[in-house]
Motif scaffolding. Sequence first.
Motif, mmCIF file in Angstrom:
data_model
loop_
_atom_site.group_PDB
_atom_site.id
_atom_site.type_symbol
_atom_site.label_atom_id
_atom_site.label_comp_id
_atom_site.label_asym_id
_atom_site.label_seq_id
_atom_site.Cartn_x
_atom_site.Cartn_y
_atom_site.Cartn_z
ATOM 1 N N UNK A 174 0.877 -1.170 0.044
ATOM 2 C CA UNK A 174 -0.108 0.044 -0.005
ATOM 3 C C UNK A 174 0.846 1.316 -0.019
ATOM 4 N N UNK A 175 0.542 2.273 -0.717
ATOM 5 C CA UNK A 175 1.299 3.353 -0.820
ATOM 6 C C UNK A 175 0.488 4.602 -0.055
ATOM 7 N N UNK A 176 1.252 5.206 0.886
ATOM 8 C CA UNK A 176 0.596 6.194 1.678
ATOM 9 C C UNK A 176 1.281 7.657 1.484
ATOM 10 N N UNK A 177 0.320 8.483 1.293
ATOM 11 C CA UNK A 177 0.550 9.953 0.871
ATOM 12 C C UNK A 177 0.744 10.681 2.044
ATOM 13 N N UNK A 178 2.079 11.616 2.037
ATOM 14 C CA UNK A 178 2.294 12.667 2.981
ATOM 15 C C UNK A 178 1.677 13.921 2.958
ATOM 16 N N UNK A 227 -2.818 8.093 -14.013
ATOM 17 C CA UNK A 227 -1.925 8.227 -12.729
ATOM 18 C C UNK A 227 -2.461 9.070 -11.522
ATOM 19 N N UNK A 228 -1.992 8.611 -10.537
ATOM 20 C CA UNK A 228 -2.518 9.345 -8.973
ATOM 21 C C UNK A 228 -1.310 9.289 -8.167
ATOM 22 N N UNK A 229 -1.177 10.448 -7.561
ATOM 23 C CA UNK A 229 -0.043 10.548 -6.594
ATOM 24 C C UNK A 229 -0.207 11.991 -5.952
ATOM 25 N N UNK A 241 -1.840 16.323 1.641
ATOM 26 C CA UNK A 241 -3.027 16.384 1.580
ATOM 27 C C UNK A 241 -3.685 16.635 0.016
ATOM 28 N N UNK A 242 -2.599 16.803 -0.598
ATOM 29 C CA UNK A 242 -2.907 17.245 -2.182
ATOM 30 C C UNK A 242 -2.591 15.959 -3.093
ATOM 31 N N UNK A 243 -3.418 15.335 -3.441
ATOM 32 C CA UNK A 243 -3.499 14.205 -4.321
ATOM 33 C C UNK A 243 -3.931 14.399 -5.916
ATOM 34 N N UNK A 244 -3.095 14.311 -6.734
ATOM 35 C CA UNK A 244 -3.723 14.489 -8.379
ATOM 36 C C UNK A 244 -3.983 13.283 -8.863
ATOM 37 N N UNK A 245 -4.686 13.515 -9.950
ATOM 38 C CA UNK A 245 -5.185 12.285 -10.923
ATOM 39 C C UNK A 245 -5.199 12.835 -12.228
ATOM 40 N N UNK A 246 -4.462 12.241 -13.115
ATOM 41 C CA UNK A 246 -4.323 12.556 -14.409
ATOM 42 C C UNK A 246 -4.755 11.444 -15.282
ATOM 43 N N UNK A 247 -5.152 11.412 -16.529
ATOM 44 C CA UNK A 247 -5.225 10.417 -17.231
ATOM 45 C C UNK A 247 -5.362 10.690 -18.672
ATOM 46 N N UNK A 253 4.400 9.065 -9.211
ATOM 47 C CA UNK A 253 2.939 8.488 -9.055
ATOM 48 C C UNK A 253 2.827 6.987 -9.368
ATOM 49 N N UNK A 254 1.775 6.440 -9.125
ATOM 50 C CA UNK A 254 1.274 5.222 -9.396
ATOM 51 C C UNK A 254 0.650 5.267 -10.716
ATOM 52 N N UNK A 255 0.900 4.463 -11.647
ATOM 53 C CA UNK A 255 0.306 4.352 -13.039
ATOM 54 C C UNK A 255 -0.166 3.114 -13.390
ATOM 55 N N UNK A 256 -1.488 3.358 -14.080
ATOM 56 C CA UNK A 256 -2.286 2.108 -14.438
ATOM 57 C C UNK A 256 -2.338 2.408 -16.056
#
Length: 116
Positions: free
Chosen positions: A1-5, A103-105, A7-13, A51-54
Amino acid sequence: MRRFNSGLVGIDHGDVVMFSDFEDDGQMWRGEGPRQSRAPVTFKQCYAVPPHVQVSISMWDISNSSNIRADVQAENITTEGFEIVFRTWADTQVARLRVAWTSFGELPNDDGWELY
């Protein structure tokens, strides 16, 4: 599991047309053996850490005269982008391919402190 440090999380696609080899008898359509195609992707905004990328195949046009063999992966992931890599092998004939990615991270935090 990945924990984010942050509060700002981005998602791109996006979607990337990897190739359309049936138009010019390219290697994915007429070739045999191990083959690959790579496409660079640049994120709309840089992440704080890679980031994590799918990735997933969102459209394919494949000959029905041979077995379907396909592998799609995200490689060389950085804070700025990554590469989509599609591989096939043996006698598989791929006319066209489109790959979707997400992508999200963690995003950079303007209120954060960087100590040197």
